[in-house]
Scaffold this motif. Sequence first.
Motif: not given
Length: 103
Positions: A46, A56, A60-61, A92, A96
């Motif tokens: 991230c 992202p 990352c998520c 983010i 996400c």
Amino acid sequence: MKKNNSNVSGAFIFMSSALLLATVVFSRELPVAEAVTCNPSQLIPCLPAFTSTAPPSTVCCNSLRQQRPCLCTYLRNPLYKQYYDSPNSRRIAVTCGVPFPRC
């Protein structure tokens, strides 16, 4: 009298066995919470999104979702606070689909 006691004893054993069997069967169907190891390095994917306007990544998520129970701990840590307390962290989280923590 012995005949009556053996009937009660047999009924008790039957009921205990039935309860044990039901417990085993239903315990397989219940979800078990997995323990999460708080490790901020798992959020390294991230970093580009935290430090720029980059979106992202999927990795990352996924990492953010996995580390969600740890986010308040990270927010309280001065080493990580600058990243998690930034406007990018809220962006983010929204991207996400992870609720921003209320610590």
